[in-house]
Write an enzyme that holds these catalytic residues in place. Structure first.
Site, short mmCIF file in Angstrom:
data_model
loop_
_atom_site.label_atom_id
_atom_site.label_comp_id
_atom_site.label_asym_id
_atom_site.label_seq_id
_atom_site.Cartn_x
_atom_site.Cartn_y
_atom_site.Cartn_z
N LYS A 91 0.82 -1.22 0.00
CA LYS A 91 0.00 0.00 0.00
C LYS A 91 0.86 1.27 0.00
O LYS A 91 0.60 2.19 -0.77
CB LYS A 91 -0.88 -0.02 1.25
CG LYS A 91 -1.96 1.02 1.29
CD LYS A 91 -2.63 1.09 2.65
CE LYS A 91 -3.20 -0.24 3.09
NZ LYS A 91 -3.92 -0.14 4.39
N LYS A 103 2.70 -3.68 10.90
CA LYS A 103 1.37 -3.71 11.54
C LYS A 103 1.54 -4.21 12.96
O LYS A 103 2.49 -4.94 13.26
CB LYS A 103 0.44 -4.66 10.79
CG LYS A 103 -1.01 -4.35 11.02
CD LYS A 103 -1.43 -3.16 10.19
CE LYS A 103 -2.89 -2.89 10.23
NZ LYS A 103 -3.29 -2.05 9.10
N1 GLU Z 1 -4.46 1.25 9.68
C1 GLU Z 1 -4.50 2.02 8.49
C2 GLU Z 1 -4.25 1.13 7.30
O1 GLU Z 1 -4.45 -0.06 7.33
C3 GLU Z 1 -3.60 3.24 8.54
C4 GLU Z 1 -2.15 2.97 8.73
C5 GLU Z 1 -1.33 4.21 8.98
O2 GLU Z 1 -1.86 5.30 8.93
O3 GLU Z 1 -0.12 4.04 9.21
O4 GLU Z 1 -3.91 1.59 6.25
#
Ligand code: GLU
Length: 429
Positions: A91, A103
């Site tokens: 992503k 994560k």
């Molecule tokens: N938890 C969100 C995601 O899955 C945001 C992650 C972030 O802002 O670092 O993209």
């Protein structure tokens, strides 16, 4: 074994069929760089001690410090957190951010904790992982069942450990504690920008477009609110406790108000006159919501919602993934043969981490932007990446997900290659 992570990795197999990449890239993206499991002892309000299990997985940091949220959920597992860290890697690359992916998660049902217990757990989690995070190393953020308040506690705990204020260590903080304007709505806003680009290219007129939305957490709610403002008709909504449906369209803000006071959508059945009188709705199950005959099905809950079991029952004309991993790879194949396009998570929900990036930039510069500036910059990135991915999918006649992965993996591959691959070293020796 059929794990979420092995399923997630099959997407890489797909893209290696379409692009020529060094085996080194495959090898590097096959397993996480660092996985940490921790025990977090918490003193509960009744005086007893409970030990919670938490994880932080840093998948790949070739493109920059690792980035990704922390989820508090009873179903958290190392397999899930590892998959989510892999998706974050893709992503961040899809959005072109200078970050790798990570994560975190804690196995807990936060709804069962008091606010004081939740604060102790949030701080305890940071104490447990403090050695591996930092503004230049790994930057947590909110995810399922965590929010700005929790990020504020986590950041504060980190400052106490480090004996200095380092707001760039965590994003998604409250605005008064160094958060960015626009971060709260960013995931939903970004998803809407992508849907708008799609609508433009496929002649979907918002007022004639019906949406069913699974998941009414922060991202789902913000998306629904903004989509309704843009003219779309939200005909169904669900949360973990139930779903409501109305062909005429639901009033998103009224339902949120109701959910906040009654804490569940099912309560709508018995709801106060104020909401019931105005929304002529029926209560349906979550499965029924997924199978509704709508133009757009938006998935904003958890992973593995559409699988080989129900992919044939989906009637929506297109699917938008705001959650991470809501459609598994078997379902992807079925939906592709049925001609139902899936706008993939790694593009659609990247608005959240993009504004997290803006927050990190603002924290490091010590200079804060107006909301307009945040949203303008977010729109530029979302529009650009969406258009690129839609064009690549069309040009190569591949799914939008494969196109997004090719796009992201090529950026990661570029970074890995610059450090030298087998091909490079073989020709030089
Ligand atoms: N938890 C969100 C995601 O899955 C945001 C992650 C972030 O802002 O670092 O993209």
């Amino acid at each position: 074994m059929n794990t979420i992570f092995s399923d997630a990795q099959t997407r890489l197999t797909d893209i290696f069929e379409h692009v020529q990449l060094s085996d080194d890239i495959r090898e590097r993206l096959a397993s996480p760089k660092l996985s940490l499991s921790v025990s977090i002892p918490i003193r509960m309000d009744d005086g007893g001690l409970r030990v919670f299990t938490g994880y932080r997985v840093q998948f790949d940091d070739t493109r920059g410090p690792t980035k990704g949220g922390v989820r508090f959920h009873p179903a958290v597992s190392l397999d899930e957190v590892t998959s989510l860290s892999f998706w974050m890697t893709i992503k961040c690359a899809v959005a072109g951010l200078p970050f790798g992916g990570a994560k975190g998660g804690v196995i807990v049902n936060p709804k069962e904790l008091s606010n004081l217990e939740l604060e102790r757990l949030s701080r305890g989690y940071i104490r447990a992982i403090a050695d591996i995070i930092g503004p230049k190393r790994d930057i947590p953020a909110p995810d399922v069942y965590t929010n700005a308040t929790i990020m504020g506690w986590m950041a504060d705990e980190y400052y106490q450990i480090m004996r200095e204020q380092l707001p760039g260590v965590i994003t998604g903080k409250p605005v008064h504690l160094g958060g960015s304007l626009g971060r709260e709505a960013a995931t939903g806003q970004g998803a809407l920008y992508v849907l708008q680009q799609w609508a433009l290219q496929h002649n979907l007129e918002p007022v004639k477009t019906t949406i069913a939305l699974q998941g009414f957490g922060n991202a789902g709610y913000q998306f629904a609110r903004l989509a309704q403002q843009a003219g779309y008709r939200i005909v169904a909504l669900s949360d973990s406790k139930g779903a409501v449906h109305s062909e005429k369209g639901l009033d998103v803000d009224k339902i949120m108000l109701h959910k906040r006071t009654r804490r569940e959508l099912k309560a709508m059945l018995y709801c106060d006159a104020s909401v019931c009188e105005e929304t002529d709705h029926t209560t349906i199950t979550n499965e029924e919501l997924l199978e509704l005959d709508v133009d757009v099905l938006v998935l904003a809950a958890l992973e593995n919602q559409i699988t080989a079991e129900n992919a044939n029952l989906i009637q929506a004309r297109q699917i938008v993934e705001i959650a991470n991993g809501p459609v598994n790879s078997q379902a992807d194949a079925i939906l592709a043969t049925r001609g139902i396009p899936v706008l993939p998570d790694v593009l659609v929900n990247s608005g959240g981490v993009t504004v997290s990036y803006f927050e990190w930039v603002q924290n490091r510069a010590g200079y804060y932007w107006e909301l307009d500036e945040v949203n303008t910059k977010l729109k530029i990135i979302m529009d650009r990446e969406a258009r690129n991915i839609f064009a690549l999918a069309e040009e190569k006649n591949i799914s939008l997900r494969t196109a997004a992965y090719i796009y992201g993996v090529q950026r990661i591959a570029g970074a890995i290659s610059e450090k030298g691959t087998r091909e490079y070293f073989q020709t030089k020796t």
